[in-house]
Design a protein around this motif. Structure first.
Motif, PDB file in Angstrom:
ATOM      1  N   ALA A   1       0.829  -1.206   0.000  1.00 62.71           N
ATOM      2  CA  ALA A   1       0.000   0.000   0.000  1.00 62.71           C
ATOM      3  C   ALA A   1       0.861   1.253   0.000  1.00 62.71           C
ATOM      4  N   VAL A   2       1.903   1.258   0.812  1.00 63.59           N
ATOM      5  CA  VAL A   2       2.797   2.417   0.882  1.00 63.59           C
ATOM      6  C   VAL A   2       3.554   2.602  -0.435  1.00 63.59           C
ATOM      7  N   LEU A   3       4.120   1.523  -0.954  1.00 65.64           N
ATOM      8  CA  LEU A   3       4.925   1.624  -2.173  1.00 65.64           C
ATOM      9  C   LEU A   3       4.083   2.030  -3.386  1.00 65.64           C
ATOM     10  N   PHE A   4       2.908   1.423  -3.538  1.00 70.23           N
ATOM     11  CA  PHE A   4       2.078   1.737  -4.703  1.00 70.23           C
ATOM     12  C   PHE A   4       1.433   3.119  -4.588  1.00 70.23           C
ATOM     13  N   THR A   5       1.144   3.566  -3.370  1.00 71.60           N
ATOM     14  CA  THR A   5       0.631   4.925  -3.201  1.00 71.60           C
ATOM     15  C   THR A   5       1.702   5.938  -3.570  1.00 71.60           C
ATOM     16  N   ALA A   6       2.930   5.670  -3.144  1.00 75.95           N
ATOM     17  CA  ALA A   6       4.038   6.564  -3.498  1.00 75.95           C
ATOM     18  C   ALA A   6       4.264   6.584  -5.007  1.00 75.95           C
ATOM     19  N   LEU A   7       4.169   5.414  -5.649  1.00 74.60           N
ATOM     20  CA  LEU A   7       4.365   5.339  -7.093  1.00 74.60           C
ATOM     21  C   LEU A   7       3.246   6.069  -7.834  1.00 74.60           C
ATOM     22  N   ALA A   8       2.001   5.885  -7.379  1.00 73.04           N
ATOM     23  CA  ALA A   8       0.875   6.571  -8.017  1.00 73.04           C
ATOM     24  C   ALA A   8       0.970   8.076  -7.837  1.00 73.04           C
ATOM     25  N   ALA A   9       1.414   8.511  -6.664  1.00 75.02           N
ATOM     26  CA  ALA A   9       1.571   9.948  -6.424  1.00 75.02           C
ATOM     27  C   ALA A   9       2.663  10.530  -7.318  1.00 75.02           C
ATOM     28  N   ALA A  10       3.748   9.768  -7.472  1.00 82.13           N
ATOM     29  CA  ALA A  10       4.863  10.247  -8.288  1.00 82.13           C
ATOM     30  C   ALA A  10       4.495  10.341  -9.761  1.00 82.13           C
ATOM     31  N   THR A  11       3.584   9.496 -10.207  1.00 84.69           N
ATOM     32  CA  THR A  11       3.189   9.484 -11.623  1.00 84.69           C
ATOM     33  C   THR A  11       1.881  10.225 -11.873  1.00 84.69           C
ATOM     34  N   GLY A  12       1.310  10.837 -10.829  1.00 85.91           N
ATOM     35  CA  GLY A  12       0.075  11.607 -10.994  1.00 85.91           C
ATOM     36  C   GLY A  12      -1.143  10.764 -11.305  1.00 85.91           C
ATOM     37  N   THR A  13      -1.189   9.529 -10.776  1.00 83.67           N
ATOM     38  CA  THR A  13      -2.305   8.621 -11.072  1.00 83.67           C
ATOM     39  C   THR A  13      -3.012   8.172  -9.801  1.00 83.67           C
ATOM     40  N   LEU A  14      -3.099   9.044  -8.806  1.00 77.37           N
ATOM     41  CA  LEU A  14      -3.741   8.682  -7.540  1.00 77.37           C
ATOM     42  C   LEU A  14      -5.251   8.493  -7.684  1.00 77.37           C
ATOM     43  N   ARG A  15      -5.888   9.334  -8.503  1.00 76.82           N
ATOM     44  CA  ARG A  15      -7.346   9.322  -8.580  1.00 76.82           C
ATOM     45  C   ARG A  15      -7.836   8.094  -9.338  1.00 76.82           C
TER      46      ARG A  15
END
Length: 320
Positions: free
Chosen positions: A190-204
């Motif tokens: 959860a932490v790693l994929f949230t960080a990756l999504a935030a870094a790539t602008g794909t959180l939503r």
């Protein structure tokens, strides 16, 4: 009971590749994986803080660090490469088939690194299973003419991540409850994929219903079903049992992908399926029950009736 557990494990683990295919067209891999693990990690953490507190009492900081590393390798690294490969156009069956080489690679390295061995008959079955995997993989790759050649290398990165997690887990002498390992691994992802999504602008997350269907599918079938049954079978019947069942994932996924998505399934794929089933039967006949194989823990050179050392190493994430 053993047959039912094995059948359920094969279906639930294979469902992960199908779930990845379901969500591939609706969101990037990082988004899908983030929303798969973020709510799940929160629920598991709540359970750990209430009903399962006793399972955490004897764990040291070193145990937690090891489980975090295992989760990052066997779950986060593995799953991201699987999802990314499928988004690149590699079929779910081919991805599962490439992943199916992991038990053989782990088995080949287990001797010098973990002092775990398999009998000659088991080695023959494992090599036969690899031949079936290669046969179906080449058939699927030949059919996927629009897929770039390097996309087929991506699942091998995930397989390598699993092998690394295998030996990290195998060197541990601490028995960790499945509920604990699942919580730590899911929180890590959860932490790693949230960080990756935030870094790539794909959180939503997207509004498409197919996205949430895929998320629910992956949480229920792949995480709870595949991951939970994996550890249950590993501890009850041993690593060699898990390794042989892994050879069934690829043909089952290929059949499933054909039924749901129209992925190719020709004579060569059918031949690979038959070879995989023969390999499972051969390895099962060559298995010798030992205290080590029942627990799945690293042995100290236990030997079977034929005099050949037994046991094999395997470590998995939560299904694809």
């Amino acid at each position: 009971m053993r047959f039912l557990l094995s059948a359920a494990f094969v279906v639930c683990w294979s469902s992960g590749f199908i779930g990845a295919k379901l969500g591939a067209d609706s969101a990037p891999a990082a988004t899908l994986l983030m929303w798969r693990f973020l709510p799940l990690a929160a629920v598991l953490a709540l359970v750990a803080a209430t009903a399962a507190r006793a399972s955490w009492r004897d764990l040291t900081a070193r145990d937690m660090a090891r489980q975090t590393a295992i989760g990052a390798l066997s779950q986060s690294g593995y799953l991201f490469t699987v999802y990314y490969a499928i988004q690149l156009g590699v079929s779910s069956g081919t991805t599962a088939l490439i992943d199916g080489t992991q038990p053989l690679v782990a088995g080949a390295l287990a001797g010098p690194l973990l002092r775990q061995y398999v009998s000659r008959r088991q080695w023959l079955g494992l090599c036969l299973g690899l031949g079936g995997v290669a046969l179906v993989t080449t058939a699927d790759a030949a059919a996927g003419t629009d897929v770039r050649w390097w996309a087929y290398l991506v699942p091998f990165l995930g397989m390598s991540s699993l092998v690394a997690a295998t030996f990290l887990e195998g060197r541990s002498r601490t028995r960790v409850a499945p509920s604990v390992s699942m919580t730590v691994h899911c929180a890590t992802s959860a932490v790693l994929f949230t960080a990756l999504a935030a870094a790539t602008g794909t959180l939503r997350p997207p509004a498409a219903p197919s996205f949430w269907v895929a998320v629910c599918w992956l949480v229920v079938l792949s995480t709870f079903g595949g991951y939970g049954l994996y550890w249950l079978i590993l501890r009850r019947f041993g690593a060699t049992e898990v390794n042989t069942l892994m050879f069934l994932m690829a043909p089952v996924t290929a059949l499933w992908g054909t039924a749901m998505f129209g992925e190719p399934f020709g004579p060569q794929t059918a031949a690979g399926l038959a070879i995989g089933l023969a390999a499972v039967a051969l390895v099962r006949r060559g298995a010798t029950p030992t205290a080590t194989s029942r627990t799945g823990n690293p042995p100290i050179r236990t030997r079977g009736r034929t005099g050949a050392p037994t046991g094999a190493a395997s470590c998995r994430g939560t299904g694809a």
